[in-house]
Design a protein around this motif. Structure first.
Motif, short mmCIF file in Angstrom:
data_model
loop_
_atom_site.label_atom_id
_atom_site.label_comp_id
_atom_site.label_asym_id
_atom_site.label_seq_id
_atom_site.Cartn_x
_atom_site.Cartn_y
_atom_site.Cartn_z
N LEU A 150 38.28 47.87 30.25
CA LEU A 150 38.00 49.31 30.13
C LEU A 150 38.96 49.98 29.15
O LEU A 150 38.59 50.92 28.45
N PHE A 151 40.18 49.48 29.10
CA PHE A 151 41.15 49.99 28.13
C PHE A 151 40.64 49.71 26.71
O PHE A 151 40.74 50.58 25.82
N GLU A 152 40.10 48.52 26.51
CA GLU A 152 39.55 48.18 25.19
C GLU A 152 38.37 49.09 24.86
O GLU A 152 38.24 49.59 23.73
N ILE A 153 37.50 49.32 25.85
CA ILE A 153 36.31 50.14 25.62
C ILE A 153 36.70 51.60 25.33
O ILE A 153 36.21 52.21 24.38
N ILE A 154 37.62 52.15 26.13
CA ILE A 154 38.05 53.54 25.94
C ILE A 154 38.71 53.70 24.58
O ILE A 154 38.42 54.66 23.84
N SER A 155 39.57 52.77 24.21
CA SER A 155 40.25 52.86 22.91
C SER A 155 39.25 52.75 21.77
O SER A 155 39.35 53.48 20.77
N ALA A 156 38.27 51.86 21.93
CA ALA A 156 37.25 51.68 20.88
C ALA A 156 36.41 52.94 20.73
O ALA A 156 36.13 53.39 19.62
N PHE A 168 33.19 44.86 26.74
CA PHE A 168 31.98 44.67 27.56
C PHE A 168 31.78 43.19 27.92
O PHE A 168 31.30 42.88 29.00
N ALA A 169 32.17 42.29 27.01
CA ALA A 169 32.01 40.85 27.29
C ALA A 169 32.86 40.43 28.49
O ALA A 169 32.50 39.51 29.22
N LYS A 170 33.99 41.09 28.67
CA LYS A 170 34.91 40.70 29.76
C LYS A 170 34.69 41.52 31.03
O LYS A 170 35.11 41.13 32.11
N LEU A 171 34.04 42.66 30.88
CA LEU A 171 33.94 43.63 31.98
C LEU A 171 33.23 43.08 33.22
O LEU A 171 33.63 43.37 34.34
N PHE A 172 32.21 42.26 33.00
CA PHE A 172 31.37 41.86 34.13
C PHE A 172 31.70 40.48 34.69
O PHE A 172 30.98 39.98 35.54
N ASP A 173 32.76 39.86 34.20
CA ASP A 173 33.16 38.57 34.75
C ASP A 173 34.67 38.55 34.97
O ASP A 173 35.40 37.80 34.32
N PRO A 174 35.17 39.38 35.89
CA PRO A 174 36.63 39.49 36.07
C PRO A 174 37.26 38.20 36.58
O PRO A 174 38.43 37.93 36.27
N ALA A 175 36.51 37.39 37.32
CA ALA A 175 37.10 36.15 37.85
C ALA A 175 37.48 35.21 36.72
O ALA A 175 38.56 34.60 36.74
N SER A 176 36.60 35.09 35.71
CA SER A 176 36.91 34.21 34.57
C SER A 176 38.11 34.74 33.80
O SER A 176 38.98 33.98 33.36
N LEU A 177 38.15 36.06 33.65
CA LEU A 177 39.27 36.66 32.91
C LEU A 177 40.58 36.44 33.67
O LEU A 177 41.61 36.12 33.06
N ALA A 178 40.53 36.59 35.00
CA ALA A 178 41.73 36.37 35.82
C ALA A 178 42.23 34.93 35.64
O ALA A 178 43.43 34.69 35.49
N GLU A 179 41.28 34.00 35.62
CA GLU A 179 41.63 32.59 35.43
C GLU A 179 42.32 32.39 34.07
O GLU A 179 43.34 31.69 33.98
N LEU A 196 34.82 50.53 39.65
CA LEU A 196 33.74 49.57 39.32
C LEU A 196 33.84 48.34 40.23
O LEU A 196 32.83 47.82 40.71
N ASN A 197 35.07 47.91 40.48
CA ASN A 197 35.28 46.74 41.33
C ASN A 197 34.84 47.01 42.78
O ASN A 197 34.35 46.10 43.45
N HIS A 231 29.70 43.23 43.62
CA HIS A 231 29.63 42.22 44.68
C HIS A 231 29.49 40.83 44.07
O HIS A 231 28.54 40.60 43.33
N PRO A 232 30.39 39.89 44.31
CA PRO A 232 31.60 40.06 45.11
C PRO A 232 32.67 40.78 44.30
O PRO A 232 32.79 40.54 43.09
N SER A 233 33.43 41.62 44.96
CA SER A 233 34.50 42.32 44.24
C SER A 233 35.70 41.39 44.10
O SER A 233 35.84 40.43 44.87
N LEU A 234 36.51 41.70 43.12
CA LEU A 234 37.71 40.88 42.88
C LEU A 234 38.81 41.37 43.82
O LEU A 234 39.16 42.54 43.79
N PRO A 235 39.36 40.49 44.66
CA PRO A 235 40.43 40.96 45.55
C PRO A 235 41.65 41.39 44.73
O PRO A 235 42.00 40.72 43.76
#
Lengths: 154, 153
Positions: free
Chosen positions: B64-70, B31-42, A30-31, A35-39
């Motif tokens: 995705l682990f949360e989604i698959i388990s759910a 799903f709430a976290k899936l599309f904003d990985p930068a915020s989650l990383a922070e 998915l990553n 765009h932009p992908s997470l490094p």
């Protein structure tokens, strides 16, 4: 421990590992199309010295970001700097995204060489896909000690 | 009496409701976290529990682990194992909150995406409730008969 309990634990463990692997593979896939992908490696900002910061200020080819809290920023900051305190979280970076553009060179600083707020804010920009992010480690303390141009404003 | 639910059907019905509730919560969280990985990383960086070199891989995997388990909690033959996964997640989240509290870190829990701010106290209460529900669901799905062997799902 009985055979049934071992079988139970093994079955849980196998499913857990399979779910982790499947999630990791799907997440990487998915990553790759995002765009932009997470490094994959956590991006690290480049650290620059006072002379680099001064050169960027004189050439006006970088936007200074002040990572200190608003009252301190208002009391005095590098000329033209934008205030984005660490406490604003990544939402502050998102707000600035459309205003600055991801190609814009950013020079981020905080109060003194030992402070880490500038590094944290810089990493937020890098995570959001900004390409040219630098940290002026000497920060406000070094800039002010060198009697370089400052301003105090809201 | 008309409309009365037999006593022996109450428990299975409650279990189905709890299982679907748990699945719904983790589907939403994933799903709430899936599309904003930068915020989650922070957020994960602030907790300081995952090595920095692994933060982004963790961030790409967790939703995705949360989604698959759910999903496995609702469909398929792996409800018991899925409930175990949720138990592990709840323990992980509570450990992270406990570790952050012990270190004096004040972090808003964005457990349901970047826009869902919850204080650490609220997050602990919510995770404890989810942990209890997931343990109950896991225990009920175990189906170990008196004789000791675990039956098929």
């Amino acid at each position: 421990m009985s055979t049934a309990v071992w079988a139970e634990l093994r079955s849980n463990f196998v499913f857990f590992v399979a779910a982790v692997l499947l999630s990791a593979l799907a997440g990487l896939g998915l990553n790759a199309i995002r765009h932009p992908s997470l490094p994959l490696a956590l991006p690290q900002p480049m650290l620059v010295e006072l002379e680099n910061a001064l050169a960027a200020s004189e050439a006006q080819n970088a936007v200074f970001i002040d990572a200190r809290e608003a009252p301190i920023f208002q009391a005095g900051h590098i000329v033209g700097a934008i205030n984005l305190p660490r406490s604003e979280g990544i939402e502050g970076v998102v707000t600035l995204e459309s205003r600055l553009g991801k190609e814009q060179k950013l020079l981020i600083y905080c109060s003194e060489p030992e402070c880490t707020d500038s590094l944290i804010v810089a990493r937020r920009f890098l995570l959001r896909g900004f390409e040219n992010v630098e940290v002026f480690k000497g920060g406000w303390e070094e800039w002010q000690a060198a009697s370089l141009p400052t301003e105090s404003a809201p | 009496m008309a409309g009365r639910i037999p006593a022996d059907r109450v428990s299975p019905m409650i279990m189905v409701i709890l299982r679907f509730l748990l699945a719904a919560v983790f589907l939403y969280a994933g799903f709430a976290k899936l599309f904003d990985p930068a915020s989650l990383a922070e957020d994960i960086l602030q907790y300081q529990i995952v090595p920095e070199s692994l933060v982004n891989l963790f961030v790409l995997t967790l939703p995705l682990f949360e989604i698959i388990s759910a999903l496995a909690l609702i469909i398929g033959p792996w409800k018991r194992q899925a409930a175990f996964n949720i138990v592990v997640l709840c323990v992980l989240f509570l450990s992270a909150l406990g570790y952050a509290t012990a270190r004096g870190l004040t972090i808003e829990c964005h457990c349901f995406g970047a826009t869902s701010g919850a204080t650490m106290g609220m997050a602990v209460v919510r995770d404890v409730v989810l942990l209890i529900i997931s343990i109950v669901v896991y225990w009920k799905e175990r189906r170990v008969p008196e004789g000791g062997r675990i039956g098929r799902q």
